[in-house]
Design a protein around this motif. Structure first.
Motif, PDB file in Angstrom:
ATOM      1  N   VAL A  90      18.767   8.466 -12.914  1.00 39.20           N
ATOM      2  CA  VAL A  90      17.604   7.763 -13.526  1.00 39.20           C
ATOM      3  C   VAL A  90      16.503   8.368 -12.940  1.00 39.20           C
ATOM      4  O   VAL A  90      16.421   8.584 -11.871  1.00 39.20           O
ATOM      5  N   THR A  91      15.494   8.977 -13.957  1.00 36.92           N
ATOM      6  CA  THR A  91      14.163   9.344 -13.414  1.00 36.92           C
ATOM      7  C   THR A  91      13.109   8.300 -13.742  1.00 36.92           C
ATOM      8  O   THR A  91      12.993   7.693 -14.818  1.00 36.92           O
ATOM      9  N   MET A  92      12.559   7.992 -12.761  1.00 35.02           N
ATOM     10  CA  MET A  92      11.489   6.867 -12.483  1.00 35.02           C
ATOM     11  C   MET A  92      10.522   6.844 -11.479  1.00 35.02           C
ATOM     12  O   MET A  92      10.827   7.922 -10.644  1.00 35.02           O
ATOM     13  N   PRO A  93       9.354   6.370 -11.586  1.00 38.24           N
ATOM     14  CA  PRO A  93       8.247   6.831 -10.517  1.00 38.24           C
ATOM     15  C   PRO A  93       8.989   6.165  -9.238  1.00 38.24           C
ATOM     16  O   PRO A  93       9.657   5.032  -9.099  1.00 38.24           O
ATOM     17  N   LEU A  94       8.634   6.751  -8.303  1.00 38.90           N
ATOM     18  CA  LEU A  94       9.055   6.461  -6.749  1.00 38.90           C
ATOM     19  C   LEU A  94       8.376   4.955  -6.505  1.00 38.90           C
ATOM     20  O   LEU A  94       9.418   4.255  -5.931  1.00 38.90           O
ATOM     21  N   TRP A  95       7.312   4.770  -6.922  1.00 41.75           N
ATOM     22  CA  TRP A  95       6.755   3.397  -6.738  1.00 41.75           C
ATOM     23  C   TRP A  95       7.577   2.166  -7.187  1.00 41.75           C
ATOM     24  O   TRP A  95       7.954   1.102  -6.645  1.00 41.75           O
ATOM     25  N   GLY A  96       8.317   2.304  -8.275  1.00 44.13           N
ATOM     26  CA  GLY A  96       9.043   1.565  -8.906  1.00 44.13           C
ATOM     27  C   GLY A  96      10.488   1.263  -8.210  1.00 44.13           C
ATOM     28  O   GLY A  96      10.858   0.095  -7.798  1.00 44.13           O
ATOM     29  N   ALA A  97      10.910   2.270  -7.617  1.00 41.13           N
ATOM     30  CA  ALA A  97      12.272   2.299  -6.786  1.00 41.13           C
ATOM     31  C   ALA A  97      11.767   1.579  -5.818  1.00 41.13           C
ATOM     32  O   ALA A  97      12.594   0.687  -4.959  1.00 41.13           O
TER      33      ALA A  97
ATOM     34  N   LEU B 122       9.508  -0.492  -5.024  1.00 40.82           N
ATOM     35  CA  LEU B 122       9.145  -1.859  -5.215  1.00 40.82           C
ATOM     36  C   LEU B 122      10.388  -2.860  -5.687  1.00 40.82           C
ATOM     37  O   LEU B 122      10.440  -3.967  -5.128  1.00 40.82           O
ATOM     38  N   ILE B 123      11.614  -2.343  -6.237  1.00 39.76           N
ATOM     39  CA  ILE B 123      12.454  -2.896  -6.338  1.00 39.76           C
ATOM     40  C   ILE B 123      13.408  -3.135  -5.216  1.00 39.76           C
ATOM     41  O   ILE B 123      13.921  -4.210  -4.958  1.00 39.76           O
ATOM     42  N   ALA B 124      13.671  -2.304  -4.504  1.00 36.64           N
ATOM     43  CA  ALA B 124      14.013  -2.087  -3.217  1.00 36.64           C
ATOM     44  C   ALA B 124      13.149  -3.349  -2.169  1.00 36.64           C
ATOM     45  O   ALA B 124      13.928  -4.157  -1.625  1.00 36.64           O
ATOM     46  N   TRP B 125      11.952  -3.325  -2.238  1.00 38.40           N
ATOM     47  CA  TRP B 125      11.217  -4.101  -1.452  1.00 38.40           C
ATOM     48  C   TRP B 125      11.625  -5.794  -1.872  1.00 38.40           C
ATOM     49  O   TRP B 125      11.842  -6.699  -1.208  1.00 38.40           O
ATOM     50  N   GLY B 126      11.694  -5.879  -3.247  1.00 39.65           N
ATOM     51  CA  GLY B 126      11.903  -7.233  -3.751  1.00 39.65           C
ATOM     52  C   GLY B 126      13.415  -7.696  -3.528  1.00 39.65           C
ATOM     53  O   GLY B 126      13.539  -8.857  -3.179  1.00 39.65           O
ATOM     54  N   LEU B 127      14.324  -6.823  -3.419  1.00 39.86           N
ATOM     55  CA  LEU B 127      15.821  -7.259  -3.182  1.00 39.86           C
ATOM     56  C   LEU B 127      15.664  -7.600  -1.705  1.00 39.86           C
ATOM     57  O   LEU B 127      16.415  -8.482  -1.297  1.00 39.86           O
ATOM     58  N   GLY B 128      15.057  -6.789  -0.774  1.00 40.06           N
ATOM     59  CA  GLY B 128      14.850  -7.200   0.528  1.00 40.06           C
ATOM     60  C   GLY B 128      14.135  -8.370   0.765  1.00 40.06           C
ATOM     61  O   GLY B 128      14.696  -9.503   1.769  1.00 40.06           O
ATOM     62  N   MET B 129      13.144  -8.869   0.136  1.00 34.72           N
ATOM     63  CA  MET B 129      12.513 -10.015   0.133  1.00 34.72           C
ATOM     64  C   MET B 129      13.470 -11.141  -0.268  1.00 34.72           C
ATOM     65  O   MET B 129      13.393 -12.476   0.445  1.00 34.72           O
ATOM     66  N   LEU B 130      14.200 -11.085  -1.414  1.00 31.17           N
ATOM     67  CA  LEU B 130      15.121 -12.064  -1.920  1.00 31.17           C
ATOM     68  C   LEU B 130      16.154 -12.214  -0.779  1.00 31.17           C
ATOM     69  O   LEU B 130      16.898 -13.315  -0.459  1.00 31.17           O
TER      70      LEU B 130
ATOM     71  N   VAL C 170       0.963  -1.145  -0.161  1.00 34.67           N
ATOM     72  CA  VAL C 170      -0.119   0.053  -0.008  1.00 34.67           C
ATOM     73  C   VAL C 170       0.721   1.275   0.066  1.00 34.67           C
ATOM     74  O   VAL C 170       0.731   2.268  -0.638  1.00 34.67           O
ATOM     75  N   PHE C 171       1.772   1.259   0.877  1.00 37.38           N
ATOM     76  CA  PHE C 171       2.625   2.280   0.875  1.00 37.38           C
ATOM     77  C   PHE C 171       3.595   2.648  -0.545  1.00 37.38           C
ATOM     78  O   PHE C 171       3.511   3.592  -0.900  1.00 37.38           O
ATOM     79  N   ILE C 172       3.821   1.463  -0.984  1.00 32.72           N
ATOM     80  CA  ILE C 172       4.535   1.755  -2.313  1.00 32.72           C
ATOM     81  C   ILE C 172       3.863   2.198  -3.492  1.00 32.72           C
ATOM     82  O   ILE C 172       4.185   3.004  -4.258  1.00 32.72           O
ATOM     83  N   PHE C 173       2.468   1.709  -3.677  1.00 31.88           N
ATOM     84  CA  PHE C 173       1.698   2.130  -4.520  1.00 31.88           C
ATOM     85  C   PHE C 173       0.996   3.364  -4.330  1.00 31.88           C
ATOM     86  O   PHE C 173       0.569   4.028  -5.429  1.00 31.88           O
ATOM     87  N   GLU C 174       1.113   4.151  -3.173  1.00 28.73           N
ATOM     88  CA  GLU C 174       0.415   5.314  -2.935  1.00 28.73           C
ATOM     89  C   GLU C 174       1.731   6.349  -3.497  1.00 28.73           C
ATOM     90  O   GLU C 174       1.192   7.577  -3.506  1.00 28.73           O
ATOM     91  N   ASN C 175       3.065   6.214  -3.517  1.00 29.80           N
ATOM     92  CA  ASN C 175       3.795   7.034  -4.145  1.00 29.80           C
ATOM     93  C   ASN C 175       4.062   6.900  -5.425  1.00 29.80           C
ATOM     94  O   ASN C 175       4.825   6.081  -5.855  1.00 29.80           O
ATOM     95  N   ARG C 176       3.460   7.821  -6.033  1.00 30.57           N
ATOM     96  CA  ARG C 176       3.433   7.668  -7.490  1.00 30.57           C
ATOM     97  C   ARG C 176       4.269   8.759  -8.244  1.00 30.57           C
ATOM     98  O   ARG C 176       4.266   8.812  -9.520  1.00 30.57           O
TER      99      ARG C 176
END
Length: 88
Positions: free
Chosen positions: A53-60, A62-70, A35-41
């Motif tokens: 790199v310019t990208m949406p904050l939710w993408g960054a 989400l990548i950080a969350w995925g790396l933490g899960m791995l 919810v926190f990730i997808f609210e930051n657009r």
């Protein structure tokens, strides 16, 4: 109709099983994080060592969350494998 024998063991309630009790906090934390990730657009600039790199904050996030899960998955798996070995 099936009869239960006296030696038949009753199954423990679903929420009192150890696997389920460990899984509940994971599900709650994951839900709050997503919810926190997808609210930051908004778009942000992120420096990846050298490139900017310019990208949406939710993408960054989400990548950080995925790396933490791995990292968590490999750490927990390694720890459980180490304890399951028996000295022989």
């Amino acid at each position: 109709m099936a009869q239960t024998s006296p030696d038949h063991k009753a199954r423990p309630p679903f929420l009192s099983r150890p696997g389920v009790r460990r899984f509940i906090p994971f599900v709650l934390i994951t839900a709050v994080a997503l919810v926190f990730i997808f609210e930051n657009r908004t778009s942000v600039e992120i420096r990846l060592l050298v490139p900017l790199v310019t990208m949406p904050l939710w993408g960054a996030l989400l990548i950080a969350w995925g790396l933490g899960m791995l990292a968590c998955f490999f750490t927990v798996r390694r720890r459980s494998n180490r304890h399951s070995r028996r000295p022989g």
